[in-house]
Design an enzyme around this catalytic site. Structure first.
Site, PDB file in Angstrom:
ATOM      1  N   VAL A  60       0.858  -1.189   0.000  1.00 32.55           N
ATOM      2  CA  VAL A  60       0.000   0.000   0.000  1.00 32.55           C
ATOM      3  C   VAL A  60       0.887   1.229   0.000  1.00 32.55           C
ATOM      4  O   VAL A  60       1.785   1.352   0.837  1.00 32.55           O
ATOM      5  CB  VAL A  60      -0.930   0.014   1.240  1.00 32.55           C
ATOM      6  CG1 VAL A  60      -1.690   1.332   1.329  1.00 32.55           C
ATOM      7  CG2 VAL A  60      -1.903  -1.155   1.195  1.00 32.55           C
ATOM      8  N   ALA A 105       4.440   4.060   2.948  1.00 29.68           N
ATOM      9  CA  ALA A 105       3.992   2.811   2.326  1.00 29.68           C
ATOM     10  C   ALA A 105       4.160   1.678   3.325  1.00 29.68           C
ATOM     11  O   ALA A 105       4.813   1.843   4.358  1.00 29.68           O
ATOM     12  CB  ALA A 105       4.811   2.512   1.078  1.00 29.68           C
ATOM     13  N   LYS A 106       3.573   0.563   3.039  1.00 26.68           N
ATOM     14  CA  LYS A 106       3.831  -0.655   3.814  1.00 26.68           C
ATOM     15  C   LYS A 106       3.475  -1.842   2.943  1.00 26.68           C
ATOM     16  O   LYS A 106       2.595  -1.745   2.085  1.00 26.68           O
ATOM     17  CB  LYS A 106       2.962  -0.687   5.085  1.00 26.68           C
ATOM     18  CG  LYS A 106       3.523  -1.584   6.161  1.00 26.68           C
ATOM     19  CD  LYS A 106       4.618  -0.876   6.914  1.00 26.68           C
ATOM     20  CE  LYS A 106       5.184  -1.715   8.033  1.00 26.68           C
ATOM     21  NZ  LYS A 106       6.126  -0.917   8.839  1.00 26.68           N
ATOM     22  N   GLY A 107       4.159  -2.941   3.187  1.00 26.51           N
ATOM     23  CA  GLY A 107       3.845  -4.163   2.462  1.00 26.51           C
ATOM     24  C   GLY A 107       3.789  -5.321   3.431  1.00 26.51           C
ATOM     25  O   GLY A 107       4.281  -5.225   4.559  1.00 26.51           O
TER      26      GLY A 107
END
Ligand code: NAD
Length: 416
Positions: A60, A105-107
């Site tokens: 995201v 962001a992050k994943g």
């Protein structure tokens, strides 16, 4: 995480509180809360036994108005899309709070990395990366380690991306090994930053640093390095928990011996020279400083009333629920909020990105000095805002972080 404790919903309630104080217009409020891009991928992996398994992967990118998206990648069985959206948004405010030119962001991949062999872990990482190749890159989105991932995982991401491009692209990730362009001091940067904020808090609270008891939840990257740095500074780390249980010694744990034990056993459990204690019970012990450094939603309406710490330093992201915030405030516990407390990791990631872009590498001393400057500046900005506006530390941190992003959004305008 569990839907009844939806971390995104809880985060949004805090974000709206800060946006109301900032008088942000309704349309911009919606814009600031909506991720710019949400990517879901099927991570297909050939397992060692020949079976094919498919894991859910996400990335995201919450906001990129101040710079490329930046944020960790988490491998954990509880990963879900709302959690990743929340953590991506936290990254946006965090980067703005420490004033580095990144968005958030992050994943994550919904997987228990402990259950995979090294080869399966590499296959999973390479497949996840290859699915994300169009969306990541040094000027677009730069992943880093988070729970369940480490420098080796970053090296596999770097390699997969670089093979696709046909040349090495070190800037595609941070938190990579030093041999591949990683930064000195990145490994323990989050914890070092956390400790700088704790030392600043002790100063403003006029608490003498001698003979202070510390409790830490989590003994991974953040927790173990916090323990080691504080132990070396003379603090007494009296209790620690990890996913398998807790350990306690009123006289203080020998962190060097514990790290040795950990390197052999991969858990703190079974360490000699201490008592065993249920992991969830460590929050209730007498101490001066409590550092949650594991998961979200750990300090809740149930255990917050029992917390005796004078300072809670949020090494983890979103470890405290909004209800628990109120309880800690009533008890006059001094809170160092996550976006301030654990911003050291992304700050040194920024240094790593700058060093990679310049192809010129800094000494550890320079990294740590510049990290301290940024962390102390951010701490005092938040502390002064909390005092001047008579608001809690979390709201003050959000006000500054969200305020900077809102300013960038307003200046850039909405396209077209
Ligand atoms: P890690 O995977 O290295 O370690 C996590 C630790 O938490 C492990 O010791 C694990 O056993 C423990 N844990 C898991 N579930 C637990 C439970 N129910 N009770 C007690 N302990 C439990 O992860 P990390 O990188 O240290 O990250 C920890 C937290 O810090 C996360 O919230 C992460 O988002 C945040 N954070 C990490 C970084 C970083 O640079 N690594 C930066 C900023 C924030």
């Amino acid at each position: 995480m569990a839907s009844e404790n939806n971390v995104l919903k809880m985060l949004l309630s805090r974000v709206y509180k800060a946006m109301d104080l900032l008088n942000i217009k309704p349309g911009y409020k919606k814009y600031l809360c909506e991720p710019r891009k949400t990517i879901e991928v099927a991570v297909t992996v050939k397992m060692d036994n020949g079976d094919i398994d498919i894991f859910k992967g996400y990335r995201v990118q919450h906001n990129t108005n101040r710079g490329p998206a930046k944020g960790g990648i988490r491998y954990h069985p509880d990963v879900d899309i709302d959690e990743i959206k929340a953590l991506a948004m936290i990254m946006t405010w965090k980067c703005a709070l420490v004033n580095i030119p990144f968005g958030g962001a992050k994943g994550g991949v919904k997987v228990d990395p402990e259950k995979l062999s090294i080869r399966e872990l590499e296959n999973l990482t390479r497949r996840y990366t290859s699915e994300l190749i169009p969306n990541i890159g040094p000027e677009k989105d730069i992943p880093a380690p988070d729970m369940g991932t480490n420098a080796q995982v970053m090296a596999w991401i770097l390699d997969t991306f670089s093979i696709d491009r046909g040349y090495i692209v070190p800037g595609v990730v941070t938190g990579k090994p030093i041999a591949l362009g990683g930064s000195q001091g990145r490994e323990d940067a989050t914890s070092r930053g956390c400790v700088y904020t704790i030392l600043s808090a002790l100063k403003v609270l006029n608490i003498d640093t001698t003979d202070l008891d510390v409790i830490i939840q989590g003994f991974g990257n953040v927790g173990s390095n916090c323990a080691k740095i504080l132990y070396d500074l003379g603090f007494k780390v009296i209790a620690i928990s990890d996913v398998n249980g807790g350990i306690y010694n009123k006289k203080g744990l020998d962190i060097n011996k514990l790290l040795e034990h950990m390197s052999k056993k991969k858990t703190i459990v079974g360490f000699k020279e201490c008592d065993s204690i249920e992991g969830s019970k460590i929050f209730e012990l007498d101490c001066d400083i409590l550092i949650p450094a594991a998961l979200e939603n750990q300090i809740t309406i149930e255990n917050a009333p029992k917390i005796k710490a004078r300072i809670v330093a949020e090494g983890a992201n979103a470890p405290t629920t909004p209800d628990a915030d109120e309880i800690l405030l009533d008890k006059k516990v001094f809170l160092i909020p996550d976006i301030l407390c654990n911003a050291g990791g992304v700050t040194v990631s920024y240094f790593e990105w700058v060093q990679g872009n310049d192809a010129y590498f800094w000494s550890k001393r320079r990294v740590n000095l510049q990290l301290r400057d940024i962390m102390e500046k951010a701490f005092y900005e938040v502390y002064n805002c909390h005092k001047e506006k008579n608001i809690d530390m979390r709201t003050a941190a959000n006000l500054i972080g969200i305020g900077r992003v809102a300013e960038a959004v307003t200046l850039r305008g909405i396209y077209p």
